[in-house]
Design a protein around this motif. Structure first.
Motif, PDB file in Angstrom:
ATOM      1  N   GLU A  77       0.808  -1.213   0.000  1.00 54.56           N
ATOM      2  CA  GLU A  77       0.000   0.000   0.000  1.00 54.56           C
ATOM      3  C   GLU A  77       0.845   1.268   0.000  1.00 54.56           C
ATOM      4  OE1 GLU A  77      -3.453   1.773   2.848  1.00 54.56           O
ATOM      5  OE2 GLU A  77      -3.658  -0.324   2.215  1.00 54.56           O
ATOM      6  N   ALA A  78       1.999   1.230   0.662  1.00 52.52           N
ATOM      7  CA  ALA A  78       2.874   2.415   0.693  1.00 52.52           C
ATOM      8  C   ALA A  78       3.386   2.747  -0.702  1.00 52.52           C
ATOM      9  CB  ALA A  78       4.045   2.186   1.652  1.00 52.52           C
ATOM     10  N   GLY A  79       3.802   1.727  -1.450  1.00 46.37           N
ATOM     11  CA  GLY A  79       4.278   1.955  -2.814  1.00 46.37           C
ATOM     12  C   GLY A  79       3.159   2.434  -3.720  1.00 46.37           C
ATOM     13  N   ALA A  80       1.966   1.860  -3.555  1.00 45.85           N
ATOM     14  CA  ALA A  80       0.824   2.285  -4.359  1.00 45.85           C
ATOM     15  C   ALA A  80       0.456   3.732  -4.057  1.00 45.85           C
ATOM     16  CB  ALA A  80      -0.373   1.366  -4.096  1.00 45.85           C
ATOM     17  N   ARG A  81       0.533   4.133  -2.773  1.00 44.66           N
ATOM     18  CA  ARG A  81       0.229   5.508  -2.399  1.00 44.66           C
ATOM     19  C   ARG A  81       1.252   6.476  -3.011  1.00 44.66           C
ATOM     20  NH1 ARG A  81      -0.205   4.726   2.522  1.00 44.66           N
ATOM     21  NH2 ARG A  81      -2.467   4.761   2.740  1.00 44.66           N
ATOM     22  N   ARG A  82       2.512   6.085  -3.014  1.00 43.72           N
ATOM     23  CA  ARG A  82       3.548   6.934  -3.606  1.00 43.72           C
ATOM     24  C   ARG A  82       3.319   7.101  -5.108  1.00 43.72           C
ATOM     25  NH1 ARG A  82       7.306   4.285  -1.792  1.00 43.72           N
ATOM     26  NH2 ARG A  82       7.785   2.947  -3.572  1.00 43.72           N
ATOM     27  N   PHE A  83       3.016   6.000  -5.796  1.00 51.99           N
ATOM     28  CA  PHE A  83       2.754   6.056  -7.235  1.00 51.99           C
ATOM     29  C   PHE A  83       1.538   6.934  -7.534  1.00 51.99           C
ATOM     30  CE2 PHE A  83       0.259   4.174 -10.765  1.00 51.99           C
ATOM     31  CZ  PHE A  83       1.113   4.478 -11.813  1.00 51.99           C
TER      32      PHE A  83
END
Length: 536
Positions: A77-83
């Motif tokens: 979820e952290a990577g998806a939020r950054r993207f």
């Protein structure tokens, strides 16, 4: 949640929006008819709608969802939020810049792209007492366009947030949000009727209503995203590999996803050379958009993420099954709808619109266009079924070429047929272009071995066409029997009862035939009935 249930969730929410859209169009037709103010509003509203479909819904549903799903799967979820935050920041800056430039140069855009017919308009002194002059028509089109253009920015940002919700399998909020536009415009038209506003004032009030609805819809899906436990931040735009990949996918995908709107926009631009033609095309588009929206939007929203997940996990057999069942579902609902709209367009248009400024002559013109649009209804839904087969594999080159061929065919056919058949020629061109697009998309998948049509699909598709044809024959017989109830009669109750009887009996005939012949999946229907009985 099963694939059918997901289709039903999105389709149901879209159906509610379309029903209220009918109410809005009925009130607008009564207030404005097919006069110059109606033409100006429809032309101005179509422009941000075109860009919304091109650079928002089409691009993000086709390009953003697979990339976001990959980020969610690989980076959490952290990577998806950054993207998502990277994309949101860039989109926000681009949209603000585009809005400012468009509002400054709006007279040029109206003259060259939105309504070139207004620039070539020649005033007829005999009609100036009833209609606005060419200069006035041009002026209000520019004014309406400037007011409504920021709607594009709101809808584009909303499309991205909706894509995030869809990736998390939260479909309802994004599908229900468009209803807000209809609520607000219905309220505006009711206020205009109460205050006895003139047509130009109604046009301006509706334009401001569109802008208010855009802001409200964006807030609605943003709140739903927050409630789902996800958020994005607005930072400085940066060039990242994720953004680069999105642009590579989104450019072609935007054109592909917005093919219906491209065709309609080209048609309206050409129709601006004839007063009233723009509004005729718009009013005919509304009944045809009901099944297209309910089925096509549901399939487009649900199929892509489901297909992308199956392919990413290497479940190729599941992907093939999903594609075939989606095509089966599309044909099952759109073929009978197309037959019904083609057989009985005039009673439908008379019931919906014929009152106030909308007279019997206008009914005949709009009905003729609706009948031609109906023939293309299955094609535009099939495009929604075939396109995800490319997008889920991150292949946008092939469908982009197909879309280019279809758009070129539509433009050429519209120019040629318009001079012979006026607005009916544009409707015929739109329908032909839709079938060209659908056929080429399917052939591309078949040749690459990406779609294997199973025997179940072929058998049920043939039975669907047979059941729909028999239903159409029954409709013709019933139309003749109920003709005196559906003429140009001011008694709306008689008309309503007759149309409802036609629709009800036609649906009963079709679904009984589909169930008896096996066009419908009898095992699935019985399974659902058993579940409901057990729940009861």
């Amino acid at each position: 949640m099963s694939l059918l249930k997901k289709f039903a969730t999105v389709g149901g929410a879209t159906l509610v929006s379309r029903v209220f859209g009918f109410t809005r169009e009925m009130m607008m037709a009564s207030a404005l008819g097919i006069g110059p103010v109606a033409d100006a509003f429809n032309l101005a509203f179509r422009f941000p709608n075109l860009f919304r479909r091109l650079f928002a819904e089409g691009a993000f549903n086709a390009a953003f969802i697979p990339l976001f799903a990959r980020s969610l799967e690989e980076e959490g979820e952290a990577g998806a939020r950054r993207f998502a935050s990277e994309i949101f920041a860039t989109l926000f800056v681009v949209l603000m810049g585009l809005t400012v430039v468009a509002m400054i140069f709006m007279p040029f855009l109206v003259k060259t792209i939105i309504a070139p017919g207004l620039a070539a308009c020649i005033d007829d002194p005999e009609t100036l007492r009833q209609q606005l002059s060419c200069e006035d028509r041009f002026g209000i089109t520019v004014a309406f366009s400037r007011i409504m253009f920021p709607y594009l920015a709101c809808m584009s940002l909303m499309a991205m947030v909706s894509g995030i919700l869809n990736a998390f399998r939260r479909f309802f909020a994004a599908a229900a949000a468009p209803t807000l536009l209809n609520f607000i415009l219905i309220g505006v038209l009711a206020y205009a009727w109460w205050t006895k506003a003139d047509q130009q004032t109604i046009g301006f009030l509706m334009s401001w209503g569109v802008l208010a609805a855009g802001v409200g819809q964006l807030l609605m899906v943003t709140l739903a995203m927050r409630l789902a436990g996800f958020s994005v931040s607005l930072g400085r735009p940066r060039w990242t590999p994720g953004l680069k990949r999105l642009l590579i996918l989104a450019g072609p995908a935007a054109l592909i996803g917005g093919i219906t709107q491209i065709n309609l926009f080209v048609g309206q631009a050409i129709a601006s050379y004839q007063p009233g033609a723009v509004s005729i095309l718009t009013y005919a588009d509304r009944p045809y958009q009901l099944p297209l929206g309910m089925v096509g939007v549901a399939i487009g929203v649900v199929l892509l993420p489901e297909l992308a997940r199956a392919l990413k996990a290497g479940r190729l057999e599941e992907a093939q099954h999903t594609q075939n069942r989606s095509l089966e579902f599309a044909l099952f609902l759109t073929v009978p709808a197309a037959v019904a709209l083609f057989v009985m367009p005039e009673p439908i248009i008379r019931l919906i619109y014929e009152r106030g400024a909308f007279g019997p002559d206008t009914t005949e013109k709009v009905a003729a266009v609706l009948g031609l649009y109906a023939l293309g209804l299955p094609a535009f839904v099939l495009i929604k079924v075939f396109s995800p087969g490319y997008f889920a594999r991150e292949n946008t080159r092939t469908p982009m070429i197909v879309t280019g061929i279809s758009a070129l065919a539509n433009t050429v056919l519209s120019f040629v047929l318009f001079w012979f058949y006026a607005e009916r020629g544009i409707a015929a061109a739109t329908t032909l272009a839709g079938w060209i697009n659908a056929a080429l998309l399917f052939e591309g998948l078949r040749r690459q071995g990406l779609w294997h049509v199973d025997g179940k699909l072929l058998r049920r598709a043939g039975l669907v066409f047979l059941s729909a044809a028999l239903m159409g024959g029954a409709l013709l017989v019933m139309l003749e029997a109920l003709e005196r109830w559906m003429g140009a009669d001011p008694n709306v109750i008689h008309q309503s009862l007759a149309v409802l009887a036609l629709a009800g009996v036609a649906m009963l005939i079709y679904f009984v035939l589909a169930f008896l012949t096996g066009a419908a999946d009898r095992a699935m229907v019985l399974k659902l009935l058993r579940r409901k009985r057990a729940a009861g």
